[in-house]
Design a protein around this motif. Structure first.
Motif, PDB file in Angstrom:
ATOM      1  N   SER A  83      -8.487  -1.436  -8.378  1.00 44.14           N
ATOM      2  CA  SER A  83      -9.287  -0.433  -7.681  1.00 44.14           C
ATOM      3  C   SER A  83      -8.346   0.615  -7.100  1.00 44.14           C
ATOM      4  CB  SER A  83     -10.148  -1.076  -6.589  1.00 44.14           C
ATOM      5  OG  SER A  83      -9.333  -1.708  -5.638  1.00 44.14           O
ATOM      6  N   LYS A  84      -8.896   1.799  -6.884  1.00 47.08           N
ATOM      7  CA  LYS A  84      -8.098   2.921  -6.416  1.00 47.08           C
ATOM      8  C   LYS A  84      -8.754   3.497  -5.171  1.00 47.08           C
ATOM      9  CE  LYS A  84      -8.307   6.836  -8.721  1.00 47.08           C
ATOM     10  NZ  LYS A  84      -8.127   7.886  -9.725  1.00 47.08           N
ATOM     11  N   GLU A  85      -7.932   3.707  -4.150  1.00 49.44           N
ATOM     12  CA  GLU A  85      -8.422   4.300  -2.910  1.00 49.44           C
ATOM     13  C   GLU A  85      -7.485   5.433  -2.509  1.00 49.44           C
ATOM     14  OE1 GLU A  85      -8.423   1.171  -0.056  1.00 49.44           O
ATOM     15  OE2 GLU A  85     -10.112   0.115  -0.961  1.00 49.44           O
ATOM     16  N   THR A  86      -8.036   6.450  -1.897  1.00 47.77           N
ATOM     17  CA  THR A  86      -7.239   7.564  -1.406  1.00 47.77           C
ATOM     18  C   THR A  86      -7.241   7.519   0.116  1.00 47.77           C
ATOM     19  OG1 THR A  86      -7.866   8.868  -3.324  1.00 47.77           O
ATOM     20  CG2 THR A  86      -6.967  10.067  -1.458  1.00 47.77           C
ATOM     21  N   ALA A  94       2.331   3.383  -3.878  1.00 50.59           N
ATOM     22  CA  ALA A  94       1.346   4.465  -3.909  1.00 50.59           C
ATOM     23  C   ALA A  94       1.886   5.702  -4.619  1.00 50.59           C
ATOM     24  CB  ALA A  94       0.962   4.837  -2.472  1.00 50.59           C
ATOM     25  N   TYR A  95       0.950   6.570  -4.965  1.00 52.31           N
ATOM     26  CA  TYR A  95       1.261   7.922  -5.442  1.00 52.31           C
ATOM     27  C   TYR A  95       1.062   8.847  -4.248  1.00 52.31           C
ATOM     28  CZ  TYR A  95       0.872   5.966 -10.108  1.00 52.31           C
ATOM     29  OH  TYR A  95       1.058   5.212 -11.228  1.00 52.31           O
ATOM     30  N   ARG A  97       0.832  -1.209   0.000  1.00 52.59           N
ATOM     31  CA  ARG A  97       0.000   0.000   0.000  1.00 52.59           C
ATOM     32  C   ARG A  97       0.865   1.257   0.000  1.00 52.59           C
ATOM     33  NH1 ARG A  97      -3.293  -0.798   4.448  1.00 52.59           N
ATOM     34  NH2 ARG A  97      -4.828  -1.721   3.087  1.00 52.59           N
ATOM     35  N   VAL A 140      -2.447   7.696  -2.961  1.00 54.45           N
ATOM     36  CA  VAL A 140      -3.410   6.966  -3.778  1.00 54.45           C
ATOM     37  C   VAL A 140      -2.907   5.540  -3.901  1.00 54.45           C
ATOM     38  CG1 VAL A 140      -4.561   6.835  -6.001  1.00 54.45           C
ATOM     39  CG2 VAL A 140      -3.989   9.067  -5.029  1.00 54.45           C
ATOM     40  N   ASP A 141      -3.699   4.622  -3.399  1.00 52.55           N
ATOM     41  CA  ASP A 141      -3.358   3.200  -3.357  1.00 52.55           C
ATOM     42  C   ASP A 141      -4.103   2.504  -4.499  1.00 52.55           C
ATOM     43  OD1 ASP A 141      -2.930   0.542  -2.640  1.00 52.55           O
ATOM     44  OD2 ASP A 141      -4.409   0.584  -1.025  1.00 52.55           O
ATOM     45  N   ILE A 142      -3.351   2.034  -5.493  1.00 51.52           N
ATOM     46  CA  ILE A 142      -3.947   1.284  -6.605  1.00 51.52           C
ATOM     47  C   ILE A 142      -3.588  -0.176  -6.402  1.00 51.52           C
ATOM     48  CG2 ILE A 142      -3.979   0.966  -9.103  1.00 51.52           C
ATOM     49  CD1 ILE A 142      -3.203   3.929  -9.334  1.00 51.52           C
ATOM     50  N   HIS A 143      -4.592  -1.021  -6.284  1.00 50.91           N
ATOM     51  CA  HIS A 143      -4.327  -2.430  -6.022  1.00 50.91           C
ATOM     52  C   HIS A 143      -5.287  -3.319  -6.792  1.00 50.91           C
ATOM     53  CE1 HIS A 143      -7.093  -0.881  -2.963  1.00 50.91           C
ATOM     54  NE2 HIS A 143      -7.707  -2.031  -3.100  1.00 50.91           N
TER      55      HIS A 143
END
Length: 197
Positions: free
Chosen positions: A127-130, A102-103, A98, A117-120
């Motif tokens: 999916s992308k979560e902030t 991340a970005y 994570r 920004v967690d892209i997994h």
């Protein structure tokens, strides 16, 4: 001119402390993964050459799958112990991924919080979560890696695991055969700067 500024390649949104803690996660997890690899190979009763060739080269998620497959359907004490160690490794692996994949952005000027920004997921199921966190949150993941390595000492009380610590061999330092100083790699930026003048 950008290259005239000694800080031209530094991102103001990335303080040194954040970079250090992300680096610490990478280093601590590499140590943890190395020990976990030995645990997988020890469970499967592999010799050292097979460990080096087949297990150490696997991605962390594959090592996890391999040990989970080994204990699948077993209910003895040692299998439950392996399952518990798999659960802990998976939590740390998820946190490590994570943060390291991340970005990152600064939450606000002057803030000690960051947005990442967690892209997994896999291929077409991404999916992308902030999320928001502090440098301390990042530091805790590195600490947890070190704690989990330390917690493997609980295996010492299990007779079936007595041989694990003999099997676990940390890499030896190689002798230095050539003591002459190494050449410093050429810095191509200097040549670019000279051309720009």
């Amino acid at each position: 001119m950008l290259h005239g500024n000694p800080n031209w390649n530094r991102n103001p949104d990335w303080p040194r402390e954040l970079a250090e803690e992300l680096g610490n996660i990478a280093i601590q997890f590499a140590n943890y993964e190395f020990v976990f690899s030995h645990l997988v190979a020890f469970a499967e009763r592999l010799d050292k050459p097979t460990l080096y060739r087949e297990v150490l080269t696997l991605p962390p998620s594959e090592k996890l799958k391999r040990l989970r497959s080994f204990v699948a359907g077993k209910s003895d004490e040692i299998s439950r112990l392996y399952s518990s160690l798999c659960d802990r490794f998976e939590v740390v692996l998820t946190d490590r991924n994570r943060y390291l994949h991340a970005y990152w952005y600064k939450a606000a000027p002057g803030s000690n919080e960051f947005v990442f920004v967690d892209i997994h997921g896999k291929k077409d199921k991404l999916s992308k979560e902030t999320h928001q966190c502090t440098i301390r949150d990042v530091a805790l993941v590195g600490m947890v890696c070190a704690i989990q390595i330390h917690n493997l000492n609980m295996l010492r009380g299990t007779p079936e695991m007595d041989g694990f610590f003999e099997y676990l061999s940390l890499p030896d330092a190689l002798p230095i055969t050539n003591t002459s100083p190494r050449k410093i790699p050429h810095d191509h930026r200097k040549k670019a700067e000279e051309r720009g003048k």
